[in-house]
Design an enzyme around this catalytic site. Structure first.
Site, short mmCIF file in Angstrom:
data_model
loop_
_atom_site.label_atom_id
_atom_site.label_comp_id
_atom_site.label_asym_id
_atom_site.label_seq_id
_atom_site.Cartn_x
_atom_site.Cartn_y
_atom_site.Cartn_z
N VAL A 1 0.86 -1.19 0.00
CA VAL A 1 0.00 0.00 0.00
C VAL A 1 0.89 1.23 0.00
CG1 VAL A 1 -1.83 1.23 1.19
CG2 VAL A 1 -1.67 -1.24 1.40
N ASP B 1 -13.11 -10.36 6.05
CA ASP B 1 -11.80 -10.24 6.69
C ASP B 1 -11.79 -9.08 7.67
OD1 ASP B 1 -9.23 -10.89 7.29
OD2 ASP B 1 -8.34 -9.99 5.51
#
Ligand SMILES: *[C@@H]1O[C@H](CO)[C@@H](O)[C@H](O)[C@H]1NC(C)=O
Ligand SMILES: *[C@@H]1O[C@H](CO)[C@@H](O)[C@H](O)[C@H]1NC(C)=O
Ligand SMILES: *[C@@H]1O[C@H](CO)[C@@H](O)[C@H](O)[C@H]1NC(C)=O
Ligand SMILES: *[C@@H]1O[C@H](CO)[C@@H](O)[C@H](O)[C@H]1NC(C)=O
Ligand SMILES: *[C@@H]1O[C@H](CO)[C@@H](O)[C@H](O)[C@H]1NC(C)=O
Ligand SMILES: *[C@@H]1O[C@H](CO)[C@@H](O)[C@H](O)[C@H]1NC(C)=O
Length: 659
Positions: A360, A471
């Site tokens: 990221v 998740d």
């Protein structure tokens, strides 16, 4: 000056009726109106938002204010009648909708007005301030958090985005009384009539397509003396609209108004129509011939150019050509260059973290200087990417204050780049575990849990279909600039469930958060999301990770088992994080821990639903659980290591640090 003059003037000012207002516009020019922000006159029509601005707000007002009260402290308010023709047309029909609002306001720039679903009029404040502002919204998007009934409704807003009354857009046939819906997002012109009756404190709203005379029964009729609280002596009347990423064109074509009687009828015969023509009308043969020739030349030119372009691409070895399916999805498709530039070529300095799904990066979009987080996801099947994009594009259409907003995406080969809003305060785990620089206080923890519960409830129940997150964990919960919790990464897990990434089992999620039934039954359900959320509650209250290695023992520490044991010994409150213990009431701790345990019930059917959880967390003073939840807890909550799932393999055991 005659000594009589001043008293006379005084008499004139106070006892003559105020100037009345009566106007009719069949077209507009820019000197006719006060145009605020992005509002423009375009071909004699009011155009409220600017397509090229990411956050666009536009308002247009009649330059003279209308007199709403005869004297300042008079309780009596005046009446008016108005009618207008408008058109709302989205560039992509499946994109989120915004709509248009007719406004009565004492200012042309209401404070803290937001774009997007806020019509460029309202702030996101939940506190109810009373500023003189009334809006009639013609809303083309559904925001369940504001209790919108659907994505095509009319509502009355008293200085708050949450309407006081709403009705699906349509009209009652004057003869038969039958209801016919009107699609306000088709680009077709629609006409609205508003009667503001000050003596009866009543607002009537009627809409109909062009060609239908004013229906005798209004769509909405709202009567409440409270209306007077939202009216000041003098007020502007006009229109407002806003948008975010997606283009929606909001136009006002004609407008009539009167504060003495009924607004004049608008002659709609010669008004332009902005629906793109699908079939060209027959025109003289010559014109047809010329058009065909033009098209042929153009197509030949285009295919030649395309061929040349493709060849160059192939020669350069770049596989970044668009495939048809990529055009189907609404979120903005960024070019790879744009994202590369934003992240300084995906440099190390911009790397925010590496998670189970990929790296990221932090980025800064040159176009509007917006801070974003770019998530790079690798996948080795294009089919998987396609299915994933279909899911993301349906989920991404859901806008909710507790979800991390998605800005767009890009594909390069088998790498998918997802662009999200940058969340300046990082993820929740950084604020509760170990010895962070700053510890989130108890109030903050409870608030973030409530936020996440609302976000998840929205995914589960706020849309036509249940959207699973799959998740949920503290590292997937991000904190925005106001330290409010937002759920990130929704849908990503699904990409991996379709296979495609070697060396993973079909079970996707994170060790420690997986519901036990997933061991035998690899189909995630809403209840398995609830289980993971339960683990997050326990973590946040206890300040401990779901699985920790004891220093000298072989068996790892399992948070759920530990809390269950304390619960069965009647001392569940001892699980609370010492660092916040002093700030909270014992009742609150116990409630939160028990709620966490109830969510982690070994049997999915005994877990509460997200709806119930939100209801519990949102009721202000909760010190005990509802009886049914409490009963389920006692029934199965302390049965030893039922919830142990340490044996499950999983693809991602490392918490992700960003997005
Ligand atoms: C705009 O319309 C008004 C009348 O409504 C007219 O007096 C004025 O000249 C027009 N202005 C322009 C720039 O066309
Ligand atoms: C829309 O905004 C852009 C830049 O923000 C500006 O260049 C453009 O002129 C605007 N378009 C119109 C029609 O005002
Ligand atoms: C609008 O009304 C509010 C509250 O009555 C007042 O504070 C504000 O000054 C008014 N604004 C204008 C422009 O009159
Ligand atoms: C409210 O809006 C402001 C910008 O005006 C924004 O900074 C803030 O994050 C928003 N708060 C919520 C809870 O959405
Ligand atoms: C508003 O609608 C109600 C209900 O149909 C009607 O009785 C009333 O006369 C209407 N008021 C105005 C001002 O048209
Ligand atoms: C509306 O305008 C058209 C063309 O300008 C005219 O022919 C028609 O008579 C008008 N209708 C009314 C009801 O005035």
């Amino acid at each position: 000056m005659s000594p009589l003059f001043l008293p006379l003037l005084y008499l004139l000012l106070h006892f003559l009726p105020a100037l009345s207002l009566d106007f009719l516009f069949n077209s507009f020019n820019s000197s006719d109106l006060i145009l605020v922000d992005d509002a423009k006159i375009d071909s004699s029509v009011i155009r409220l938002t600017n397509d090229s601005n990411q956050n666009s707000i536009g308002r247009a007002f009649y330059p003279t204010q209308i007199n709403m009260k005869s004297t300042s402290n008079s309780a009596k308010i005046s009446s008016f009648s108005t009618s207008f023709v408008f058109s709302v047309y989205p560039e992509i029909s499946s994109s989120p909708g915004f709509g248009i609002a007719f406004v009565i306001s004492n200012t042309t720039s209401p404070p803290n007005a937001l774009s997007g679903q806020y019509f460029g009029l309202f702030s996101n404040s939940t506190k109810h301030s009373v500023i003189p502002l009334i809006a009639i919204e013609f809303d083309t998007g559904q925001n369940p958090e504001f209790n919108d009934p659907d994505g095509n409704h009319v509502g009355i807003d008293l200085d708050n985005i949450e309407s006081i009354i709403t009705e699906t857009a349509g009209y009652y046939d004057s003869a038969s009384g039958n209801f016919t819906p009107v699609n306000m997002r088709s680009g077709n012109n629609a006409r609205a009539w508003i009667e503001f009756d000050g003596s009866n404190m009543q607002i009537n709203v009627t809409i109909a397509p062009i060609g239908v005379n004013k229906p005798s029964k209004p769509l909405l009729s709202y009567t409440n003396p409270e209306i007077a609280d939202y009216v000041s002596d003098e007020m502007f009347v006009g229109f407002s609209a806003s948008k975010v990423t997606w283009v929606e064109i909001q136009r006002v074509l004609a407008w009539s108004f009167s504060d003495t009687g009924t607004a004049r009828d608008i002659n709609t015969t010669n008004l332009p129509n902005f629906v793109p023509k699908s079939k060209s009308s027959l025109s003289p043969g010559a014109i047809v011939g010329i058009s065909i020739a033009c098209v042929v030349v153009f197509v030949v030119f285009l295919s030649g150019f395309y061929w040349y372009w493709r060849r160059r691409r192939v020669l350069e070895g770049e596989d970044e050509e668009m495939e048809d399916w990529e055009l189907e999805f609404w979120p903005h498709r960024f070019s790879y260059e744009e994202l590369s530039q934003a992240t300084s070529g995906f440099s190390k300095e911009n790397l925010l973290g590496t998670g189970g799904f990929g790296r990221v990066y932090k980025g800064n979009l040159a176009a509007n200087n917006n801070e974003v987080a770019v998530k790079c996801v690798n996948h080795d099947s294009k089919q998987g990417l396609r299915e994933f994009m279909a899911e993301i594009s349906s989920i991404g259409r859901l806008q909710h204050k507790n979800l991390v907003p998605m800005r767009g995406w890009c594909r390069k080969g088998n790498e998918l780049l997802l662009v999200y809003d940058y969340m300046p305060n990082g993820s929740l785990n950084n604020w509760v575990f170990d010895k962070p620089k700053k510890v989130l206080d108890w109030k903050g923890r409870l608030r973030v849990l409530t936020d996440v519960a609302e976000g998840l409830n929205y995914l589960h129940h706020g849309y036509n279909e249940v959207v699973l997150h799959r998740d949920i964990k503290s590292s997937n919960i991000l904190l925005d600039g106001d330290m409010r919790g937002r759920l990130g990464d929704f849908g990503l897990a699904k990409l991996y469930q379709h296979g495609g990434v070697p060396s993973t089992t079909r079970v996707v999620g994170t060790l420690g958060y997986l519901a036990p039934e997933l061991a035998s039954l690899a189909t995630p359900t809403a209840a398995s999301d609830v289980y993971s959320f339960g683990v997050v509650i326990l973590e946040v209250v206890s300040g401990r990770r779901p699985i920790e290695a004891w220093s000298r023992e072989d068996e790892p520490f399992l948070l759920i088992d530990w809390v269950r044991e304390l619960y069965s010994e009647g001392k569940v409150s001892e699980a609370c994080d010492d660092r916040v213990k002093s700030e909270c009431e014992a009742g609150e701790i116990e409630m939160a821990l028990k709620l966490g345990l109830a969510c982690c019930h070994p049997h999915p059917q005994h877990r509460p639903s997200m709806k119930e959880i939100v209801a519990i967390l949102c009721s202000n003073v909760v010190v005990s659980l509802p009886e049914n939840v409490e009963a389920e807890l006692a029934h199965g909550g302390c049965s030893g290591s039922n919830g142990n799932n340490a044996g499950l393999s999983s693809d991602s055991t490392e918490p992700q640090s960003q997005v």
